[in-house]
Design an enzyme around this catalytic site. Structure first.
Site, PDB file in Angstrom:
ATOM      1  N   ARG A  45      44.820   5.532  36.137  1.00 23.95           N
ATOM      2  CA  ARG A  45      44.561   4.145  36.541  1.00 23.95           C
ATOM      3  C   ARG A  45      44.676   3.922  38.046  1.00 23.95           C
ATOM      4  O   ARG A  45      44.237   2.911  38.573  1.00 23.95           O
ATOM      5  CB  ARG A  45      45.528   3.203  35.794  1.00 23.95           C
ATOM      6  CG  ARG A  45      45.198   3.057  34.317  1.00 23.95           C
ATOM      7  CD  ARG A  45      46.355   2.480  33.521  1.00 23.95           C
ATOM      8  NE  ARG A  45      47.347   3.489  33.158  1.00 23.95           N
ATOM      9  CZ  ARG A  45      48.432   3.255  32.422  1.00 23.95           C
ATOM     10  NH1 ARG A  45      48.673   2.031  31.978  1.00 23.95           N
ATOM     11  NH2 ARG A  45      49.272   4.233  32.142  1.00 23.95           N
ATOM     12  N   GLY A 132      58.918   9.109  35.581  1.00 26.54           N
ATOM     13  CA  GLY A 132      58.774   9.429  37.006  1.00 26.54           C
ATOM     14  C   GLY A 132      57.991   8.387  37.773  1.00 26.54           C
ATOM     15  O   GLY A 132      57.969   8.417  39.008  1.00 26.54           O
TER      16      GLY A 132
HETATM   17  C1  UD1 Z   1      54.743   4.372  28.360  1.00 26.89           C
HETATM   18  C2  UD1 Z   1      55.131   4.065  26.901  1.00 26.89           C
HETATM   19  C3  UD1 Z   1      55.109   2.569  26.667  1.00 26.89           C
HETATM   20  C4  UD1 Z   1      56.010   1.884  27.675  1.00 26.89           C
HETATM   21  C5  UD1 Z   1      55.624   2.288  29.098  1.00 26.89           C
HETATM   22  C6  UD1 Z   1      56.650   1.748  30.078  1.00 26.89           C
HETATM   23  C7  UD1 Z   1      54.313   5.986  25.638  1.00 26.89           C
HETATM   24  C8  UD1 Z   1      53.291   6.463  24.645  1.00 26.89           C
HETATM   25  N1  UD1 Z   1      54.197   4.709  26.009  1.00 26.89           N
HETATM   26  O1  UD1 Z   1      53.385   3.975  28.525  1.00 26.89           O
HETATM   27  O2  UD1 Z   1      55.569   2.266  25.380  1.00 26.89           O
HETATM   28  O3  UD1 Z   1      55.924   0.484  27.520  1.00 26.89           O
HETATM   29  O4  UD1 Z   1      55.622   3.706  29.227  1.00 26.89           O
HETATM   30  O5  UD1 Z   1      56.285   2.001  31.410  1.00 26.89           O
HETATM   31  O6  UD1 Z   1      55.183   6.733  25.992  1.00 26.89           O
HETATM   32  N2  UD1 Z   1      53.786  11.839  31.301  1.00 26.89           N
HETATM   33  C9  UD1 Z   1      54.065  13.182  31.179  1.00 26.89           C
HETATM   34  N3  UD1 Z   1      53.305  13.946  30.355  1.00 26.89           N
HETATM   35  C10 UD1 Z   1      52.277  13.427  29.629  1.00 26.89           C
HETATM   36  C11 UD1 Z   1      52.007  12.037  29.743  1.00 26.89           C
HETATM   37  C12 UD1 Z   1      52.782  11.259  30.587  1.00 26.89           C
HETATM   38  O7  UD1 Z   1      54.979  13.693  31.823  1.00 26.89           O
HETATM   39  O8  UD1 Z   1      51.636  14.192  28.892  1.00 26.89           O
HETATM   40  C13 UD1 Z   1      54.600  11.026  32.221  1.00 26.89           C
HETATM   41  C14 UD1 Z   1      53.783  10.249  33.234  1.00 26.89           C
HETATM   42  O9  UD1 Z   1      53.600  11.030  34.415  1.00 26.89           O
HETATM   43  C15 UD1 Z   1      54.650   9.027  33.485  1.00 26.89           C
HETATM   44  C16 UD1 Z   1      55.419   8.855  32.188  1.00 26.89           C
HETATM   45  O10 UD1 Z   1      55.286  10.064  31.475  1.00 26.89           O
HETATM   46  O11 UD1 Z   1      55.555   9.276  34.541  1.00 26.89           O
HETATM   47  C17 UD1 Z   1      54.879   7.696  31.358  1.00 26.89           C
HETATM   48  O12 UD1 Z   1      53.513   7.965  31.059  1.00 26.89           O
HETATM   49  P1  UD1 Z   1      52.411   6.843  31.211  1.00 26.89           P
HETATM   50  O13 UD1 Z   1      51.093   7.432  30.887  1.00 26.89           O
HETATM   51  O14 UD1 Z   1      52.567   6.126  32.489  1.00 26.89           O
HETATM   52  O15 UD1 Z   1      52.828   5.894  29.984  1.00 26.89           O
HETATM   53  P2  UD1 Z   1      52.522   4.361  29.837  1.00 26.89           P
HETATM   54  O16 UD1 Z   1      51.098   4.173  29.463  1.00 26.89           O
HETATM   55  O17 UD1 Z   1      53.005   3.620  31.023  1.00 26.89           O
HETATM   56 CA    CA Z   2      53.733   4.208  33.117  1.00 28.76          CA
END
Ligand code: UD1
Ligand code: CA
Length: 494
Positions: A45, A132
């Site tokens: 995004r 993170g």
């Molecule tokens: C996530 C939560 C959501 C919550 C929100 C709060 C999930 C499915 N959803 O959504 O319920 O309200 O955070 O901010 O968890 N990451 C990894 N590996 C991956 C995918 C993501 O390390 O395979 C890390 C990303 O770099 C990030 C964090 O996990 O730092 C959260 O991932 P992100 O995709 O931002 O989740 P949200 O859509 O924000």
């Molecule tokens: Ca997030």
């Protein structure tokens, strides 16, 4: 539901520096709590070629803020960043902190991030999971999450927040409004219209009892709009297994804000800088129009210093007490002593300014400038890799580069050190008490001895011995009556 899971996590341990024990719970002195920071995602995004967690707020990467909070709660050796997208860049940016890294390759969701960290985390009793990309989290809140988990004897505890606009976040389905217990987390894309009206959201911060987490984590599936393993689904899975899943709401909902979009990054940056200004003001710093000042997280400023409007203080800059920093000054990674005055428009990088010095308006100190106690550097003076001794002055329109300048030296207006011959840089030395007349050019390597004088407009190419006068310029010729004779020859009056 995946039948088998291939853990591709590689753990790398780097030596850990000492950490603050203040927020560590006495009972956990054996270090059985780990913190895992999920930092492997791409950050689609943001529409950026840079990994999300390296985008900066408050002057440093999102991930660096989260690491700073984590290492105040557990020892650095127990902190693991799960990295994947542009892993080498992310690792390089924060390796100096001494934390561990687990590689998640490819990135198949937040649940998958924990799957690949299984080997690293299994030896711990409990794991606290942070995001993170959510840098406003405080050590106090992490400690609260940890303690709530322990006092409720839970398998999973999540931090939640009540937001006026919960759009985009996972919603928390509690057993009942007043219950600590949670039935499930529903992601925005899968939520029913009624569930979308729930304003309590999942912050993305959790703590798990590791044995229970890893007993059930393989039950995570990918039947969701993103086809990912959602860590959030652990709530319903654990619940079904009759494990206790509870939620605790954050006292300050802002703490959970994540930087998923440029607009959110700007909002977080503003929060952080406002908090930084407030903290400095509490510590006795006057900030005029704080909303116009940009002050990075690690900056230090002494009491009774005044920051005028539109000042930027960046990086690891330290400013002493009783200073005045003029408007539009930009200070980067510099150290300013006490009682220093920067008139407006000074730009300083990697420089040192000692107590009582006066700079500006519009002085430009480039890296390696060391301005002595009580020295003066004036308008449109540029310096680079120089030492200007105690009480010395370079007040107007001057370039001083690669120079060692003693104490009590006067550098006249328009003086230039010619330090570059097109291939190499050379050193200029001006000893104590020397006087350099205006518009002098000092062709390096060259030395002006103690107490010597250089005549105005001289081009100095040879060393000047102490206490002597050097003049190196064309002699003045005066032709008396020359103009008058020309005028008469033209027969005019002009
Ligand atoms: C996530 C939560 C959501 C919550 C929100 C709060 C999930 C499915 N959803 O959504 O319920 O309200 O955070 O901010 O968890 N990451 C990894 N590996 C991956 C995918 C993501 O390390 O395979 C890390 C990303 O770099 C990030 C964090 O996990 O730092 C959260 O991932 P992100 O995709 O931002 O989740 P949200 O859509 O924000
Ligand atoms: Ca997030």
């Amino acid at each position: 539901m995946p039948k088998s899971r291939k853990a591709s996590g590689k753990v790398q341990t780097v030596a850990a520096p000492p950490f603050s024990r203040s927020l560590r719970k006495g009972g956990n002195a054996d270090g059985k709590i780990a913190i895992a920071i999920m930092a492997a995602g791409k950050g689609t995004r943001l529409k950026s070629k840079h990994p999300k967690v390296l985008h900066e707020v408050g002057g440093k990467p999102l991930l660096a803020h989260v690491i700073a909070a984590a290492t105040k709660v557990v020892p650095t050796a127990d902190v693991y960043a799960i990295i994947g997208h542009e892993a080498d860049r992310v690792r390089a940016a924060v390796a100096h902190t001494g934390i561990n890294f687990v590689l998640q390759q490819p990135q198949k969701g937040t649940g998958h991030a924990l799957m690949v960290a299984r080997e690293a985390l299994a030896p711990y009793d409990q794991v606290i999971v942070l995001s993170g990309d959510a840098p406003l989290i405080t050590p106090e809140t992490i400690a609260r999450l940890r303690d709530f988990h322990a006092s409720h004897n839970a398998a999973m505890t999540m931090l939640t927040a009540h937001l006026q606009n919960p759009t985009g976040y996972g919603r928390v389905l509690r057993k009942s409004a007043k219950s600590d217990e949670v039935l499930a987390i529903v992601e925005e894309k899968s939520a029913s219209p009624a569930q979308k009206r729930i304003t309590e959201i999942n912050s993305g911060f959790y703590t798990f009892s590791t044995a229970t987490l890893f007993r059930y984590i393989d039950q995570l599936g990918t039947a969701n709009p993103h086809g990912e393993f959602y860590l959030t689904d652990m709530a319903a899975i654990l619940r079904k297994a009759k494990e206790r899943v509870v939620a605790v709401a954050a006292e300050h909902p802002n703490e959970i804000l994540g930087g998923n979009t440029r607009a959110e990054l700007a909002e977080i940056d503003q929060h952080m800088r406002r908090a930084k200004c407030e903290q400095l003001m509490q510590d006795g710093v006057t900030i005029l129009y704080p909303q116009t000042c940009v002050i990075d997280a690690d900056v230090e400023v002494g009491a009774d210093t005044i920051l005028e409007p539109f000042v930027q203080v960046l990086g690891n800059t330290q400013i002493g007490s009783d200073c005045r920093i003029g408007s539009y000054s930009v200070l980067n990674n510099s150290v300013i002593g006490d009682n220093v005055i920067l008139r407006p428009g000074c730009v300083l990088s990697e420089s040192v300014v000692k107590a009582g010095a006066r700079l500006g308006p519009y002085s430009h100190l480039r890296p390696g400038s060391d301005i002595g106690e009580g020295a003066h550097v004036g308008n449109f003076v540029e310096t680079k890799k120089i030492r200007l001794g105690k009480g010395s002055k370079a007040n107007h329109l001057t370039y001083l580069g690669d120079a060692e300048i003693g104490e009590g030296v006067n550098v006249g207006a328009g003086t230039i050190t010619c330090n570059y011959d097109g291939v190499h840089k050379h050193q200029t030395v001006i000893e104590d008490g020397a006087f350099i007349g205006s518009d002098a050019t000092l062709v390096a390597p060259v030395r002006v001895g103690k107490g010597a004088y250089v005549g105005a407009a001289s081009c100095i190419t040879k060393d000047v011995p102490p206490d002597s006068l050097a003049i190196a310029r064309g002699h003045q010729i005066v032709k008396e009556g020359w103009v008058k004779a020309k005028r008469q020859a033209r027969g005019g009056t002009k």
